[in-house]
Design a protein around this motif. Structure first.
Motif, PDB file in Angstrom:
ATOM      1  N   UNK A 169       0.904  -1.260  -0.157  1.00 21.60           N
ATOM      2  CA  UNK A 169      -0.021  -0.131  -0.089  1.00 21.60           C
ATOM      3  C   UNK A 169       0.889   1.284  -0.122  1.00 21.60           C
ATOM      4  N   UNK A 170       0.243   2.657  -0.392  1.00 16.05           N
ATOM      5  CA  UNK A 170       1.281   3.657  -0.533  1.00 16.05           C
ATOM      6  C   UNK A 170       1.524   4.326   0.642  1.00 16.05           C
ATOM      7  N   UNK A 171       2.463   5.378   0.599  1.00 10.82           N
ATOM      8  CA  UNK A 171       2.535   6.311   1.651  1.00 10.82           C
ATOM      9  C   UNK A 171       2.529   7.540   1.278  1.00 10.82           C
ATOM     10  N   UNK A 219       9.228   7.722   6.921  1.00 17.33           N
ATOM     11  CA  UNK A 219       9.865   6.822   5.635  1.00 17.33           C
ATOM     12  C   UNK A 219       9.477   5.539   6.159  1.00 17.33           C
ATOM     13  N   UNK A 220       9.415   4.688   4.892  1.00 17.75           N
ATOM     14  CA  UNK A 220       9.151   3.147   4.972  1.00 17.75           C
ATOM     15  C   UNK A 220       9.992   2.515   6.087  1.00 17.75           C
ATOM     16  N   UNK A 221       9.406   1.465   6.756  1.00 16.36           N
ATOM     17  CA  UNK A 221      10.022   0.571   7.389  1.00 16.36           C
ATOM     18  C   UNK A 221      10.866  -0.247   6.461  1.00 16.36           C
ATOM     19  N   UNK A 222      12.312  -0.729   6.826  1.00 10.60           N
ATOM     20  CA  UNK A 222      12.767  -1.778   5.817  1.00 10.60           C
ATOM     21  C   UNK A 222      12.583  -3.247   6.374  1.00 10.60           C
ATOM     22  N   UNK A 223      12.784  -4.184   5.608  1.00 13.95           N
ATOM     23  CA  UNK A 223      12.948  -5.497   6.045  1.00 13.95           C
ATOM     24  C   UNK A 223      11.856  -6.104   6.991  1.00 13.95           C
ATOM     25  N   UNK A 224      10.589  -5.629   6.242  1.00 14.63           N
ATOM     26  CA  UNK A 224       9.059  -5.910   7.185  1.00 14.63           C
ATOM     27  C   UNK A 224       8.878  -7.220   6.021  1.00 14.63           C
ATOM     28  N   UNK A 237      11.497  -6.524  -2.702  1.00 16.35           N
ATOM     29  CA  UNK A 237      11.886  -5.186  -3.028  1.00 16.35           C
ATOM     30  C   UNK A 237      10.941  -4.215  -2.093  1.00 16.35           C
ATOM     31  N   UNK A 238       9.679  -4.606  -2.420  1.00 18.12           N
ATOM     32  CA  UNK A 238       8.575  -3.570  -1.623  1.00 18.12           C
ATOM     33  C   UNK A 238       8.822  -3.483  -0.130  1.00 18.12           C
ATOM     34  N   UNK A 239       8.895  -4.813   0.353  1.00 19.73           N
ATOM     35  CA  UNK A 239       9.069  -4.833   1.793  1.00 19.73           C
ATOM     36  C   UNK A 239      10.299  -4.150   2.582  1.00 19.73           C
ATOM     37  N   UNK A 240      11.319  -4.244   1.559  1.00 25.51           N
ATOM     38  CA  UNK A 240      12.440  -3.506   2.101  1.00 25.51           C
ATOM     39  C   UNK A 240      12.333  -2.081   1.861  1.00 25.51           C
ATOM     40  N   UNK A 241      11.395  -1.414   1.389  1.00 23.48           N
ATOM     41  CA  UNK A 241      11.038   0.089   1.251  1.00 23.48           C
ATOM     42  C   UNK A 241      11.647   0.323  -0.132  1.00 23.48           C
ATOM     43  N   UNK A 242      12.092  -0.450  -1.125  1.00 25.09           N
ATOM     44  CA  UNK A 242      12.816  -0.153  -2.437  1.00 25.09           C
ATOM     45  C   UNK A 242      11.884   0.090  -3.265  1.00 25.09           C
ATOM     46  N   UNK A 243      10.806   0.891  -3.290  1.00 22.59           N
ATOM     47  CA  UNK A 243       9.716   1.035  -4.382  1.00 22.59           C
ATOM     48  C   UNK A 243       9.943   1.362  -5.579  1.00 22.59           C
ATOM     49  N   UNK A 244      11.284   1.853  -5.883  1.00 21.79           N
ATOM     50  CA  UNK A 244      11.619   2.091  -7.393  1.00 21.79           C
ATOM     51  C   UNK A 244      12.138   0.742  -8.013  1.00 21.79           C
ATOM     52  N   UNK A 245      12.873  -0.031  -7.106  1.00 23.34           N
ATOM     53  CA  UNK A 245      13.204  -1.311  -7.710  1.00 23.34           C
ATOM     54  C   UNK A 245      12.156  -2.154  -7.787  1.00 23.34           C
ATOM     55  N   UNK A 253       3.791   2.658  -6.758  1.00 25.79           N
ATOM     56  CA  UNK A 253       3.536   4.010  -6.930  1.00 25.79           C
ATOM     57  C   UNK A 253       3.231   4.921  -5.936  1.00 25.79           C
ATOM     58  N   UNK A 254       2.383   4.259  -5.072  1.00 18.20           N
ATOM     59  CA  UNK A 254       1.892   4.958  -3.569  1.00 18.20           C
ATOM     60  C   UNK A 254       3.127   5.122  -2.802  1.00 18.20           C
ATOM     61  N   UNK A 255       3.863   4.089  -2.622  1.00 17.42           N
ATOM     62  CA  UNK A 255       5.037   4.086  -1.769  1.00 17.42           C
ATOM     63  C   UNK A 255       6.083   5.212  -2.412  1.00 17.42           C
ATOM     64  N   UNK A 256       6.150   5.402  -3.666  1.00 18.79           N
ATOM     65  CA  UNK A 256       6.758   6.804  -4.127  1.00 18.79           C
ATOM     66  C   UNK A 256       6.151   8.034  -4.253  1.00 18.79           C
ATOM     67  N   UNK A 257       5.179   8.109  -3.673  1.00 16.56           N
ATOM     68  CA  UNK A 257       4.048   9.244  -3.664  1.00 16.56           C
ATOM     69  C   UNK A 257       3.670   9.639  -5.110  1.00 16.56           C
ATOM     70  N   UNK A 258       3.744   8.956  -6.012  1.00 18.04           N
ATOM     71  CA  UNK A 258       3.235   9.159  -7.311  1.00 18.04           C
ATOM     72  C   UNK A 258       1.662   8.954  -7.294  1.00 18.04           C
ATOM     73  N   UNK A 259       0.828   9.737  -6.424  1.00 22.84           N
ATOM     74  CA  UNK A 259      -0.528   9.119  -6.385  1.00 22.84           C
ATOM     75  C   UNK A 259      -1.342   9.298  -7.565  1.00 22.84           C
TER      76      UNK A 259
END
Length: 706
Positions: A8-10, A144-149, A235-243, A276-282
């Motif tokens: 889900x986005x942030x 910021x997103x929590x990584x390694x979740x 990659x998403x769970x790590x907060x690496x949204x672009x990857x 995209x939500x994680x990257x703020x590109x709503x």
């Protein structure tokens, strides 16, 4: 109860007036900064031409937080609930979820292998609470997103998420992506087996340059959709949204090029929306979710995301269409959040209609804090209210920090707001702020963009015509001023004020004309009005101070120059004007001024008598106790010389403790460097081995203090 959770986005020095010869030569020439000479673009203190835009004081850059009762109380509740949920999850063998930027539950903190229709019928996700709106600057903020979740919950053999702690631990199966047949739906997880491989490379190598993880790199070259999706999820769970986005894009390309995967296209696009939500590109996320709904009209997860996105964008009506999708009732907290945004937004619009800008600002802040944390419309509404409340710098800062969204991604993002199309309204507010701050060309350009978006709106057309008229009057006035036609320029600026009576730049420009015409009282009136509208308008303050000097109103001149010294502490000409205004004020009161001096070098003190006489001089005296052999003194001495130049109204004294031990003993100085500041013979402050910053601030404070 959700299915395997998707992501889900942030979320100028002024120059001394050489044109009027004062009675006492250099003394009076220093009293009046020239208020009538054309500006240069790198304005520092030139008071003349009104050509250059405003120069606000540095101190006004911070955004004032004018939010009232709307605060972060809802967010505290949300965090508490999210923390409790994470604790329960850990206690039952699950992994901690994370609160993402859309404010959704941690259960939806990670993507599925490829989810299908989202939540089961009759079950809805619960939002833990609104993000905290920062208030100052007009921007929204989120952690910021929590990584390694890892995702919360467990996957049943059937592909359905079981409640954490309700499922016995078993040996993990090799669950793989289904083709969409049978009862599993699109992208369900099936027991055992292996997914069919896609031959060849689909989707290219895009994004590999950003993928540092070896598994992610392998996935970019893989033809196995499950492997690509699994790597994207990691990659998403790590907060690496672009990857993650790059990998989801590859998965989408695979779905398009292979019939076996095509049924999973909606799930891939839903996961892409989360990245995209994680990257703020709503705006793009909205388009992606709308495409998911087009492919799969009953995809509950996509409708949930759209409800969340529209709420964050402040579009309550659009959010309602999705929150009640399928006739289901949202969770109470989720419903309360939507109702709060709707209520505050309605009050904001009502306050704007009657010109109650304080209430409009308060309600806009409350709507943002309640959940519309990424709404360009509400941020523009804040800026408009701040503008009318004469907080120009704060309005400008709010707009500058607003999230930028391209509404061309989705036609549904273009709604009516205060009777205008949303993008048009934003451009019109930007035009008004630019015009108030003297950026007239930008103002015209912004108003023209607003008109292009909403060409039939009468309010937009009227605003464009108004901005053009003000800009034209200002340009005409500038040309007349440059040509020396000051009376005509004064009339031109007055014509512009008919269209915009609260434009501080036009008032200040007209003050320059009136100064040239010797109309000092009228110049002061214009400066007063400019400063009422824009209290941090440095140029207007300079012009008013110069006009007070011309009228020999020394107390008012000292007051203005004192304020200017705080705003322009390193400007020697303001310091000199301030000093001479102080001398004139003391003289007018019959006080002794013969010992007052301005500027010069650091004076070396060698006797106790010289020391006592020096610190008894009027004004501030800075005494530097030093030893040439001391390394700290060697480093500090050049800085003291610079401070002497920058603060000419203060007396700088130097005592070499080795050559004048009697002074050091009398002053109880045992460590060097030591600084003492005296004011009219009275010790105000002592500093032992201070930092340069502390010394600088102290010197400026006591050299200004009267």
């Amino acid at each position: 109860m959700s299915r395997p959770g998707e992501p889900a986005g942030r979320t100028q020095r002024p120059h001394l007036d050489a044109g009027i010869e004062p009675p006492s030569g250099r003394f009076h020439s220093a009293l009046a900064l020239d208020a009538n000479k054309p500006d240069s673009k790198d304005f520092a203190l030139d008071l003349g031409s009104p050509v250059s835009p405003l120069q606000p004081r540095a101190a006004s850059a911070a955004v004032t937080n004018t939010s009232s009762s709307s605060s972060s109380s809802g967010s505290v509740t949300g965090k508490t609930r999210a923390s409790a949920a994470a604790a329960r999850n850990l206690a039952s063998g699950g992994a901690p979820g994370r609160r993402n930027h859309s404010g959704e539950l941690s259960g939806e903190s990670s993507p599925t292998a490829l989810d299908g229709r989202g939540s089961r019928p009759g079950h809805r996700w619960t939002d833990p609470g609104p993000l905290i709106y920062s208030g100052g600057g007009g921007s929204s903020s989120a952690s910021s997103p929590v990584t390694n979740v890892l995702p919360a919950g467990n996957i049943c053999p059937s592909g359905i998420i079981g409640k954490t702690g309700m499922i016995a631990q078993k040996t993990p199966r090799s669950d793989v992506l289904g083709s969409g047949s049978g009862n599993y739906g699109h992208g369900s997880i099936m027991r055992g087996g292996a997914a069919g491989a896609v031959s060849g490379k689909v989707g290219g190598e895009a994004g590999m340059g950003n993928l540092g993880d070896s598994a992610a790199r392998r996935a970019m070259a893989s033809s196995d959709l499950q492997e690509v999706t699994r790597a994207a999820n990691e990659q998403y769970k790590r907060g690496q949204f672009a990857e993650a986005l790059s990998l989801y894009d590859r998965g989408i390309a695979m779905c398009r090029h292979n019939a076996a995967y095509r049924s999973s296209l909606a799930s891939c696009r839903s996961n892409r929306a989360a990245a995209l939500m994680g990257l703020g590109r709503l705006g793009e996320a909205v388009k992606e979710c709308e495409e998911v709904v087009r492919l799969d009209p009953v995809n509950d997860r996509a409708h949930q995301r759209l409800a969340s996105l529209y709420l964050r964008l402040g579009q309550v009506d659009n959010a309602k269409r999705h929150i009640y999708f399928g006739g289901q009732q949202p969770e109470p907290f989720e419903l309360q959040k939507h109702q709060a945004v709707d209520r505050h937004l309605g009050k904001c619009m009502d306050a704007r209609k009657i010109g109650d800008w304080k209430s409009a600002l308060r309600e806009a802040d409350a709507a943002i804090a309640a959940g519309a944390d990424s709404s360009p419309l509400l941020i523009a509404s804040r800026a408009e209210a701040l503008l009318h409340l004469h907080q120009l710098d704060e309005a400008d800062s709010a707009l500058s920090s607003a999230p930028k969204f391209d509404t061309s991604f989705s036609s549904s993002l273009q709604i009516k707001f205060f009777g205008m199309l949303s993008d048009s309204y934003i451009y019109i507010v930007r035009a008004q702020v630019d015009m108030a701050l003297g950026r007239f060309e930008n103002a015209v350009a912004m108003a023209e963009k607003g008109r292009q978006i909403d060409p039939t709106n009468a309010d937009v057309t009227a605003m464009l015509n108004n901005v053009r008229s003000v800009s034209r009057a200002r340009a005409q006035g500038n040309e007349l001023f440059k040509s020396g036609y000051f009376a005509e320029a004064c009339m031109a600026y007055g014509e512009g004020l008919k269209y915009d009576p609260s434009n501080p730049v036009l008032h200040c420009n007209r003050a320059a004309c009136r100064s040239k015409l010797g109309q000092w009282e009228k110049a002061i009136e214009d400066c007063n009005e400019a400063l009422r509208i824009h209290p941090s308008y440095t140029k207007a303050l300079l012009r008013r101070a110069a006009s007070y000097v011309k009228l020999e109103r020394w107390a008012e001149a000292v007051r203005d120059y004192e304020a200017l010294r705080k705003e322009l502490p390193g400007n020697t000409e303001v310091a000199e004007a301030f000093f001479h205004a102080q001398v004139a004020l003391k003289t007018s009161r019959g006080e002794e001024v013969s010992n007052m001096k301005f500027g010069g070098e650091v004076e070396e003190i060698t006797s106790m008598e010289q020391f006592q006489a020096a610190i008894s001089l009027p004004g501030a005296s800075v005494v530097y106790f030093m030893a040439p052999s001391n390394q700290q003194c060697t480093q500090m001495s050049p800085f003291v010389d610079a401070l002497c130049t920058q603060n000419p109204s203060a007396n700088f004294l130097k005592v070499n403790v080795g050559e004048s031990p009697a002074i050091a003993k009398a002053e109880n100085v045992r460590i060097v460097p030591t600084f003492k500041i005296y004011k009219d013979g009275m010790k105000m402050k002592e500093m032992i081995c201070p930092s340069q910053k502390v010394l600088e601030v102290s010197v400026r404070h006591y050299s200004i203090l009267r």
